[in-house]
Design a protein around this motif. Sequence first.
Motif, PDB file in Angstrom:
ATOM      1  N   GLN A 115       0.826  -1.205   0.000  1.00  0.00           N
ATOM      2  CA  GLN A 115       0.000   0.000   0.000  1.00  0.00           C
ATOM      3  C   GLN A 115       0.864   1.260   0.000  1.00  0.00           C
ATOM      4  O   GLN A 115       0.493   2.267  -0.591  1.00  0.00           O
TER       5      GLN A 115
ATOM      6  N   THR B 268     -11.227   1.151  10.387  1.00  0.00           N
ATOM      7  CA  THR B 268     -11.898   1.000   9.092  1.00  0.00           C
ATOM      8  C   THR B 268     -12.574   2.302   8.679  1.00  0.00           C
ATOM      9  O   THR B 268     -12.571   2.673   7.492  1.00  0.00           O
TER      10      THR B 268
ATOM     11  N   LEU C 238      -9.942   4.457   7.273  1.00  0.00           N
ATOM     12  CA  LEU C 238      -9.634   4.002   5.914  1.00  0.00           C
ATOM     13  C   LEU C 238     -10.698   4.483   4.925  1.00  0.00           C
ATOM     14  O   LEU C 238     -10.377   4.936   3.820  1.00  0.00           O
ATOM     15  N   PHE C 239     -11.957   4.382   5.307  1.00  0.00           N
ATOM     16  CA  PHE C 239     -13.043   4.823   4.441  1.00  0.00           C
ATOM     17  C   PHE C 239     -12.937   6.323   4.157  1.00  0.00           C
ATOM     18  O   PHE C 239     -13.128   6.772   3.016  1.00  0.00           O
TER      19      PHE C 239
ATOM     20  N   ALA D 228     -10.140   6.785   1.718  1.00  0.00           N
ATOM     21  CA  ALA D 228     -10.505   6.272   0.393  1.00  0.00           C
ATOM     22  C   ALA D 228     -11.356   7.267  -0.383  1.00  0.00           C
ATOM     23  O   ALA D 228     -11.203   7.417  -1.607  1.00  0.00           O
TER      24      ALA D 228
ATOM     25  N   ILE E 134      -5.507   1.883  -1.794  1.00  0.00           N
ATOM     26  CA  ILE E 134      -6.753   1.607  -1.073  1.00  0.00           C
ATOM     27  C   ILE E 134      -7.137   0.134  -1.204  1.00  0.00           C
ATOM     28  O   ILE E 134      -7.618  -0.489  -0.241  1.00  0.00           O
TER      29      ILE E 134
ATOM     30  N   THR F 102      -4.935  -2.046   1.182  1.00  0.00           N
ATOM     31  CA  THR F 102      -5.294  -1.775   2.572  1.00  0.00           C
ATOM     32  C   THR F 102      -6.663  -2.350   2.894  1.00  0.00           C
ATOM     33  O   THR F 102      -6.884  -2.889   3.987  1.00  0.00           O
ATOM     34  N   SER F 103      -7.581  -2.275   1.947  1.00  0.00           N
ATOM     35  CA  SER F 103      -8.927  -2.827   2.157  1.00  0.00           C
ATOM     36  C   SER F 103      -8.893  -4.346   2.282  1.00  0.00           C
ATOM     37  O   SER F 103      -9.581  -4.936   3.130  1.00  0.00           O
TER      38      SER F 103
END
Length: 532
Positions: free
Chosen positions: A207, A314, A317-318, A321, A332, A335-336
Amino acid sequence: MNQIEERLEPHLNKLGASNKTVFGHPAALFVLFFTEMWERFSYYGMRALLTVFLVSEISKGGWGWTNAEAMGLYGWYTSLVYATPLIGGMIADKLTGFKKAILIGALLMTLGHASMALEGFDANFFYIGLGLMILGNGMFKPNISSMVGQLYPDTSSKKDAGYTIFYMGINAGAFLGSLLCGYLGEKIGWHYGFGLAGVFMFFGMLQFYFGQKIFGVIGNNPKNDVPEVTKLQDEVEEVIEEEPIPANVVKDRLFVVAVLMIASIFFFLAFEQAGGSLSIFAKDYTQRVLEGNTATTFKWIDAILTIFPIAVVTFVLFSLAKKIFKEYPLTIFFTSISFLSIAVLGLWKVQREFTALETEVTVSWFQILNAFFIVMFASAFSKVWEKYWNPSGPIKFALGLFLVGFSFVVVAYGASDIPQGAVAGAVRVSMLWLVLAYFFQTMGELCLSPVGLSYVSKLSPKKLIGLIFGFWFLASAISNKLAGMMGGMIDKISQEYSLSTFFLIIAIMPMAVALILVLMNPMLKKKMHGIN
């Protein structure tokens, strides 16, 4: 936005660094956040297992070492992990640049974990793995911290907050690594725990690799930059520093850095007992087999502790993203994928524990508490420093030292019911004492560790920042070696005096240094010459 930040922004745009923000901070910070998170997953996942693996009986897959022998290897390993960043910082400053150094370090650590996973076939693989981990960490650790510092001007009020957010990423990784690698290692098989740590280090490397352009030329190879880029980097330095810093100011600021580094040795000497003497205390003297309502309550608490941090990160992360997916889809994507894997493992662990006939808390479980408290309270500390109370660095350090010392007063009180020379397992005390101890340690860590990274960045000359960060981690190397030596005395001191006395000795040292820093604070503030 102050005048310096306004003047810096056009130069950062020319350098190609993204000006997109997430939660009011550069989006690039969160790419570093996730890269560091997976590296800490690998390190703390392995650390949670190391001492317990070495002292566990051969019949249970361990090596059957004595506590002193295990603490000896633990001290050498953790000290070398923090010593090699001095060399890694120099290599990045002079040869590779931060980005390549981070990628080289991540690859070496991935190979190290793979080697450790093969320890069941040949013990030499275990030592080879430790060696690769040490070398990889040296290339990785100082350089990613340096890149965080370059995202902000020294005068930015958000710099300390940015390091605190970055530190939350460190501890999210530490939490998940200790939780899942520790669980797999103790409940399923040691090599599964060691191997899992390497899988997510690999994801972290990918990533970062696919997201490099978000930093522009920040972290590029200093020898290979084209003249136009080098000129722009010099212009950015001039904007940040306004004018050349007088030699006496540089000397004074480096003196402050040195004092803070020495103080940090006494903090981490105590703090790093987590993987050593506190793990031994958890294994041999803490009641970990639970029954009835206590067992049911623990299962629910453990389930919440497993799921909630995964949900929080999470969400981060969202949020990232939404801002960068179009430009950096592979960053992304990887990482997802890693987070989906973590979620599956976490739910599997929760389901397995709820259906188990016996509830036995793993030794490594206690090490998740520090990271969990960090994730819970890091943002609150960040807001306190920004909006309500922002004392000087030495005062923050003193508060951190006092709190980590107090955490061992708590353990010493909890251990007071264990008689002198008690045989391991003969007397066991409540888990509550370790839970409280890790809480106070965490509060101390939030006062000292991210603030230390920020002050090293702010007080160091720009062209030597990688080297100075290397010295910061060298101080941690010294403290880790001392921590191993001190932890190795647990049996001797508890036999001659008591286990409570052992922990009180550890408590006194950081608390004494805290008092010294409070007395030195006026002089140190003066020597910082306006850096606050």
